[in-house]
Design a protein around this motif. Structure first.
Motif, short mmCIF file in Angstrom:
data_model
loop_
_atom_site.label_atom_id
_atom_site.label_comp_id
_atom_site.label_asym_id
_atom_site.label_seq_id
_atom_site.Cartn_x
_atom_site.Cartn_y
_atom_site.Cartn_z
N THR A 157 0.84 -1.19 0.00
CA THR A 157 0.00 0.00 0.00
C THR A 157 0.88 1.24 0.00
N SER A 158 0.25 2.39 0.02
CA SER A 158 0.98 3.65 0.10
C SER A 158 0.65 4.33 1.41
N THR A 159 1.47 5.29 1.79
CA THR A 159 1.19 6.04 3.01
C THR A 159 -0.14 6.78 2.90
N PHE A 160 -0.58 7.09 1.68
CA PHE A 160 -1.86 7.77 1.48
C PHE A 160 -3.02 6.92 2.01
N HIS A 161 -2.90 5.61 1.92
CA HIS A 161 -3.97 4.71 2.35
C HIS A 161 -3.71 4.09 3.73
N TYR A 162 -2.60 4.43 4.35
CA TYR A 162 -2.28 3.92 5.70
C TYR A 162 -3.27 4.51 6.70
N ARG A 163 -3.80 3.67 7.59
CA ARG A 163 -4.78 4.15 8.55
C ARG A 163 -4.45 3.73 9.99
N GLY A 164 -3.22 3.41 10.27
CA GLY A 164 -2.84 3.12 11.64
C GLY A 164 -2.01 1.87 11.78
N ALA A 165 -1.37 1.73 12.95
CA ALA A 165 -0.41 0.66 13.18
C ALA A 165 -1.05 -0.65 13.61
N GLU A 166 -2.32 -0.62 13.97
CA GLU A 166 -2.93 -1.80 14.57
C GLU A 166 -2.85 -3.03 13.66
N ARG A 167 -3.14 -2.86 12.38
CA ARG A 167 -3.13 -4.02 11.48
C ARG A 167 -1.74 -4.62 11.31
N TYR A 168 -0.70 -3.85 11.71
CA TYR A 168 0.68 -4.32 11.53
C TYR A 168 1.29 -4.83 12.84
N ILE A 185 5.47 7.36 9.68
CA ILE A 185 4.77 6.08 9.77
C ILE A 185 5.72 4.99 10.26
N ALA A 186 6.96 5.01 9.82
CA ALA A 186 7.94 4.03 10.34
C ALA A 186 8.06 4.16 11.85
N ALA A 187 8.09 5.40 12.34
CA ALA A 187 8.18 5.61 13.78
C ALA A 187 6.91 5.12 14.49
N GLU A 188 5.75 5.40 13.92
CA GLU A 188 4.50 4.95 14.53
C GLU A 188 4.42 3.43 14.57
N LEU A 189 4.86 2.78 13.49
CA LEU A 189 4.85 1.32 13.46
C LEU A 189 5.79 0.74 14.51
N ALA A 190 6.98 1.32 14.63
CA ALA A 190 7.95 0.81 15.60
C ALA A 190 7.44 0.96 17.03
N GLN A 191 6.68 2.02 17.29
CA GLN A 191 6.13 2.24 18.62
C GLN A 191 4.78 1.59 18.82
N GLY A 193 3.87 -1.67 18.01
CA GLY A 193 3.81 -3.11 18.18
C GLY A 193 4.22 -3.96 17.01
N ALA A 194 4.75 -3.36 15.93
CA ALA A 194 5.25 -4.18 14.82
C ALA A 194 6.45 -5.00 15.29
N ASP A 195 6.57 -6.22 14.79
CA ASP A 195 7.71 -7.07 15.16
C ASP A 195 9.02 -6.50 14.65
N ALA A 196 9.00 -5.98 13.44
CA ALA A 196 10.21 -5.39 12.85
C ALA A 196 9.79 -4.32 11.86
N VAL A 197 10.55 -3.23 11.83
CA VAL A 197 10.31 -2.15 10.88
C VAL A 197 11.61 -1.84 10.17
N MET A 198 11.56 -1.89 8.85
CA MET A 198 12.73 -1.59 8.02
C MET A 198 12.37 -0.46 7.07
N VAL A 199 13.28 0.49 6.91
CA VAL A 199 13.11 1.57 5.93
C VAL A 199 14.08 1.34 4.79
N THR A 200 13.55 1.36 3.57
CA THR A 200 14.40 1.25 2.38
C THR A 200 14.40 2.60 1.68
N GLN A 201 15.58 3.09 1.34
CA GLN A 201 15.69 4.44 0.80
C GLN A 201 16.77 4.50 -0.28
N ARG A 202 16.55 5.42 -1.22
CA ARG A 202 17.53 5.61 -2.29
C ARG A 202 18.75 6.38 -1.81
#
Length: 494
Positions: A157-168, A185-191, A193-202
């Motif tokens: 999905t895209s951040t435009f359609h992201y609606r919260g960390a609960e599903r992750y 959003i990476a910070a919200e996911l990490a805080q 309850g996601a098991d792991a959060v990875m950011v991929t960047q150019r």
């Protein structure tokens, strides 16, 4: 009979355009496709990229229009606060009854006697049109080999359609991109309850905290001095000064365990985020080079490593999308997914009676420049300032076209000052000696653009003094050592 103006969109840009056009005697009619006013700030899935847990990354002073301050003293506001503010603004200026909700415009065209706006209710003629439908509604997803095969349970999905960390929760999540929405959003996911959060960047950007040493960072970086420096100093000097502001406030990414960014801030870019780098330092967010391929749940990165994920969220920008423009208008402004040919993003000499609002891509908050752009449109159409020179407009468009293919992101202060100059309301330093330091190195608060020019307000100086001092700024003419050095360098070049 009043001149009618169709305004496409009832978000911040459409509302502020309607307010200032009405003040000039025009009859604005706002067309809004959603069931509520507010644009992105409605939080409605499908028409808004604002998620429930979002807070502004710009301070309340710079996230407001000049005639309606926020209530309370909270520095950064929740999405719901902005939604309520826009409703209050519409009520204050009598705009609510001018808005037609559930009215999607599917075609705009011009004729011999004006402009035709077509909706499901039929076609209507208007004397003029303002396009304020929003710049950030069509996510631009990257092309990655095998992406369509991704088999993680939470999909792509895209951040435009992201609606919260609960599903992750208890999921492994990859976030693509390094702009504001991706890092927040990476910070919200990490805080969350996601098991792991990875950011991929150019590339690794510099990261500026939203708040540093008791001052919102937008008060430090989006200043009038920054515009003057950009105009008069060598690019390398401006680059160095901005990098120093950023690293003094929050350090450099490699100090937190992130990759080292390019020494040039202009080359690397900068993103505002309060929690992202500390979470990287804690090991709660990992960083990888840009992804190169996807196979099932496995994602392979530019360093050759492969990791399985349950979900991928891309924050990789937006395409400029104005699907209702007919072929004639589209060709005249040479519209593509990035560019629109218009004098300072607003007018085209071959399309008199048409204006665009908010169609540029910038870093920093939009409210201040949106109001200044709206005032410029209202003043031009209302005859408050001289009519535009078609030759100058074409020169402006030619200069913009010469930059096609390059990054078109604009800093908030550059956009604001450009519109203020066009509208004739850039504050005069010599007229306000007691506010000189604040006007140069303080925040570009909306109140400072009510000091001079059309619609100047008697109490604007006191309001601006309060705005500039709201977070402990020293209200005196005594520059700090750094400010004095910067000012002397600027005066040598002027």
């Amino acid at each position: 009979m009043a001149t009618t103006v169709a305004i496409i969109g009832a978000g911040p840009g459409g509302l502020v355009a309607a307010r200032w056009l009405a003040a000039q005697g025009f009859e604005p009619h706002l067309f809004e496709q959603a069931p509520a006013l507010g644009g992105q700030w409605t939080g409605l899935d499908g028409t808004s990229g604002v998620w429930p847990g979002l807070y502004t990354n710009t301070s309340r002073v710079l996230t407001a229009f000049s005639e309606l301050p926020h209530t309370g003293d909270q520095t950064f506001l929740a999405a719901g606060d902005i939604r309520h503010y826009l409703n209050r603004y519409a009520q204050t200026f009598g705009l609510v009854d001018r808005i037609r909700l559930f009215s999607r415009v599917f075609r705009l065209s011009r004729g011999a006697r004006g402009w035709t706006v077509e909706t499901e209710s039929g076609a209507e003629m208007f004397d003029r049109v303002v396009v304020a439908s929003g710049r950030f509604q069509t996510p631009a997803l990257p092309t990655v080999p095998g992406l369509e095969s991704f088999a993680g349970s939470e999909g792509v999905t895209s951040t435009f359609h992201y609606r919260g960390a609960e599903r992750y929760r208890r999921k492994r999540v990859l976030v693509g991109g390094c702009a504001v929405s991706a890092l927040e959003i990476a910070a919200e996911l990490a805080q969350g309850g996601a098991d792991a959060v990875m950011v991929t960047q150019r590339r690794q950007r510099y990261v500026l905290p939203k708040f540093a040493a008791g001052v919102p960072s937008d008060h430090r970086i989006f200043t009038r001095y920054g515009v003057l420096a950009d105009e008069q100093l060598p690019r390398s000097a401006v680059d160095r000064q901005l990098r120093d502001i950023v690293t003094d406030a929050g350090g450099s990414p490699e100090q937190y365990g992130a990759p080292r960014p390019d020494p040039s801030l202009f080359a690397a870019g900068v993103t505002l985020s309060q929690h992202y780098l500390p979470l990287v330092a804690e090991g709660r967010i990992g960083i990888r080079p840009w992804l190169t391929s996807v196979s099932g749940r496995d994602v392979t990165f530019g360093d050759g490593s492969t990791t399985p994920f349950d979900g991928i969220v891309f924050g990789t920008g937006f395409a400029l999308d104005l699907p209702f423009l007919d072929d004639d208008i589209r060709a005249t402004v040479a519209l593509d997914t990035v560019h629109i040919d218009a004098d300072r993003y607003t007018f085209h000499p071959d399309l008199p009676g048409l204006a665009f609002v908010g169609m540029w891509d910038q870093s920093g908050g939009y409210f201040v420049p949106l109001e200044l752009q709206a005032r410029w449109i209202a003043y031009v159409w209302g005859g408050v300032i001289p009519p535009l020179d078609p030759a100058a407009q074409r020169a402006s468009i030619d200069a913009y076209r010469a930059r096609r293919g390059l990054s078109q992101k604009t800093r908030m202060n550059i956009a604001a000052i450009a519109f203020a100059r066009a509208a004739g309301c850039e504050p005069d330093l010599d007229s306000w000696p007691d506010l000189r330091r604040a006007l140069l190195f303080g925040p570009l608060a909306p109140s400072c653009f009510r000091l001079d020019g059309p619609d100047a307000l008697p109490g604007a100086a006191e309001t601006f003094a309060r705005d500039a001092a709201a977070f402990g700024a020293i209200m005196s003419n005594a520059f700090t050592a750094r400010e004095q050095e910067q000012w002397e360098l600027l005066r040598e070049r002027s």
